[in-house]
Design a protein around this motif. Sequence first.
Motif, PDB file in Angstrom:
ATOM      1  N   SER A 128     -16.043 -24.240  43.702  1.00  0.00           N
ATOM      2  CA  SER A 128     -17.350 -25.154  44.205  1.00  0.00           C
ATOM      3  C   SER A 128     -16.807 -26.204  45.114  1.00  0.00           C
ATOM      4  O   SER A 128     -17.921 -26.420  46.128  1.00  0.00           O
ATOM      5  CB  SER A 128     -18.413 -25.238  43.243  1.00  0.00           C
ATOM      6  OG  SER A 128     -17.726 -24.257  42.010  1.00  0.00           O
ATOM      7  N   ARG A 129     -15.816 -27.187  44.938  1.00  0.00           N
ATOM      8  CA  ARG A 129     -15.756 -28.265  45.569  1.00  0.00           C
ATOM      9  C   ARG A 129     -14.635 -28.022  46.949  1.00  0.00           C
ATOM     10  O   ARG A 129     -16.120 -28.103  48.308  1.00  0.00           O
ATOM     11  CB  ARG A 129     -13.936 -29.053  45.196  1.00  0.00           C
ATOM     12  CG  ARG A 129     -14.096 -29.632  45.990  1.00  0.00           C
ATOM     13  CD  ARG A 129     -11.916 -30.496  45.409  1.00  0.00           C
ATOM     14  NE  ARG A 129     -11.336 -29.171  45.727  1.00  0.00           N
ATOM     15  CZ  ARG A 129      -9.997 -28.776  45.214  1.00  0.00           C
ATOM     16  NH1 ARG A 129     -10.132 -29.590  44.162  1.00  0.00           N
ATOM     17  NH2 ARG A 129      -9.687 -27.720  45.587  1.00  0.00           N
ATOM     18  N   ASP A 130     -14.337 -26.662  47.220  1.00  0.00           N
ATOM     19  CA  ASP A 130     -13.613 -26.459  48.008  1.00  0.00           C
ATOM     20  C   ASP A 130     -14.859 -25.454  49.166  1.00  0.00           C
ATOM     21  O   ASP A 130     -14.606 -26.127  50.396  1.00  0.00           O
ATOM     22  CB  ASP A 130     -12.806 -25.202  47.718  1.00  0.00           C
ATOM     23  CG  ASP A 130     -11.672 -25.474  47.043  1.00  0.00           C
ATOM     24  OD1 ASP A 130     -11.474 -27.057  47.299  1.00  0.00           O
ATOM     25  OD2 ASP A 130     -11.002 -24.711  47.200  1.00  0.00           O
ATOM     26  N   GLU A 182     -17.879 -26.378  49.987  1.00  0.00           N
ATOM     27  CA  GLU A 182     -18.932 -27.459  50.655  1.00  0.00           C
ATOM     28  C   GLU A 182     -18.160 -27.940  51.461  1.00  0.00           C
ATOM     29  O   GLU A 182     -18.556 -28.376  52.503  1.00  0.00           O
ATOM     30  CB  GLU A 182     -18.519 -28.892  49.346  1.00  0.00           C
ATOM     31  CG  GLU A 182     -19.593 -29.132  48.183  1.00  0.00           C
ATOM     32  CD  GLU A 182     -19.679 -29.629  47.203  1.00  0.00           C
ATOM     33  OE1 GLU A 182     -19.269 -30.694  47.942  1.00  0.00           O
ATOM     34  OE2 GLU A 182     -19.914 -29.970  46.557  1.00  0.00           O
ATOM     35  N   HIS A 183     -16.827 -27.954  51.340  1.00  0.00           N
ATOM     36  CA  HIS A 183     -16.083 -28.180  52.767  1.00  0.00           C
ATOM     37  C   HIS A 183     -16.651 -26.900  54.073  1.00  0.00           C
ATOM     38  O   HIS A 183     -16.477 -27.117  54.845  1.00  0.00           O
ATOM     39  CB  HIS A 183     -14.949 -28.688  53.021  1.00  0.00           C
ATOM     40  CG  HIS A 183     -13.681 -29.025  53.965  1.00  0.00           C
ATOM     41  ND1 HIS A 183     -12.685 -28.347  53.659  1.00  0.00           N
ATOM     42  CD2 HIS A 183     -13.799 -29.673  54.998  1.00  0.00           C
ATOM     43  CE1 HIS A 183     -12.317 -28.968  55.099  1.00  0.00           C
ATOM     44  NE2 HIS A 183     -13.325 -29.433  55.823  1.00  0.00           N
ATOM     45  N   SER A 205     -14.749 -24.665  38.855  1.00  0.00           N
ATOM     46  CA  SER A 205     -15.075 -26.308  39.722  1.00  0.00           C
ATOM     47  C   SER A 205     -14.508 -26.283  40.716  1.00  0.00           C
ATOM     48  O   SER A 205     -14.926 -26.908  41.892  1.00  0.00           O
ATOM     49  CB  SER A 205     -14.703 -27.595  38.667  1.00  0.00           C
ATOM     50  OG  SER A 205     -12.974 -27.848  38.400  1.00  0.00           O
ATOM     51  N   GLN A 206     -12.402 -25.762  41.348  1.00  0.00           N
ATOM     52  CA  GLN A 206     -12.374 -25.823  41.965  1.00  0.00           C
ATOM     53  C   GLN A 206     -12.958 -25.567  43.481  1.00  0.00           C
ATOM     54  O   GLN A 206     -13.235 -25.852  44.998  1.00  0.00           O
ATOM     55  CB  GLN A 206     -10.859 -25.664  41.839  1.00  0.00           C
ATOM     56  CG  GLN A 206     -10.058 -25.916  41.143  1.00  0.00           C
ATOM     57  CD  GLN A 206      -8.040 -25.555  41.353  1.00  0.00           C
ATOM     58  OE1 GLN A 206      -8.150 -24.144  41.510  1.00  0.00           O
ATOM     59  NE2 GLN A 206      -7.352 -26.514  40.933  1.00  0.00           N
TER      60      GLN A 206
END
Length: 242
Positions: free
Chosen positions: A183-185, A187-188, A180-181
């Motif tokens: 995938s989140r990172d 995006e930015h 999950s981390q």
Amino acid sequence: MSQQPGNGDEFEARLRALGRRYHIHHPYHRMMAAGELNPEQIRGWVANRFYYQVMIPRKDAVLMANCPDRATRRLWLQRLLDHDGDSNDEGGIDAWLRLGEACGLGREELWSQQRVLPGVRFAVDAYYRFVRDAEWHEGICSSLTELFAPTIHRQRLENWPRDYPWIESSGLDYFRRRVSQASRDVEHGLAVTLQWFDTVEKQQRALEIVQFKLDVLWSMLDAMYLAYVLDMPPYFSIAEPE
């Protein structure tokens, strides 16, 4: 007529196409995914990747030092905390230490870095120096191998319990966190890259930067393959004095 830069979708597609060179395709990782590594080869990988893990927050810290944009720094700070942890979360480094323990490596042994191969150290240090010296948008771009990371973490979560049952399941928490981390990172990091690299020259530079990071990851496994699969550790052919 001058060449035009790709639009956002085209540029992103070119970045994602570099996934064909991600280290999931390296022979060492293919052996890992097929359950063909022995315990010492797994331990060698865990010990050498630990050097990469401890350098990531240092890399993120120097990127933040180079970045004048407050909003970007506030978002990027989470990456540093993800690895170093805080009062509420152990962080990725501690999770990797638990992976080492689950594989039979002591924490002191990992922290000592005595198992880190010269080729791995050279590659990781090259990545740190690149981000330290680069323009900050380029430093962010270098993180985009995260585009391909969730797949590799899911693969380990799927096959390690089956193929390496001697490794305690709790040791796999690092991979669970990073699905999950990462995938989140990304995006930015991807949003910054698509916005900043808006000319033909810049987009070509972005592709070169991501390729450099892919080279770092691939070279790390090259060193491990020589040492642990071909039984050719550094200086193996040199007779040491008694």
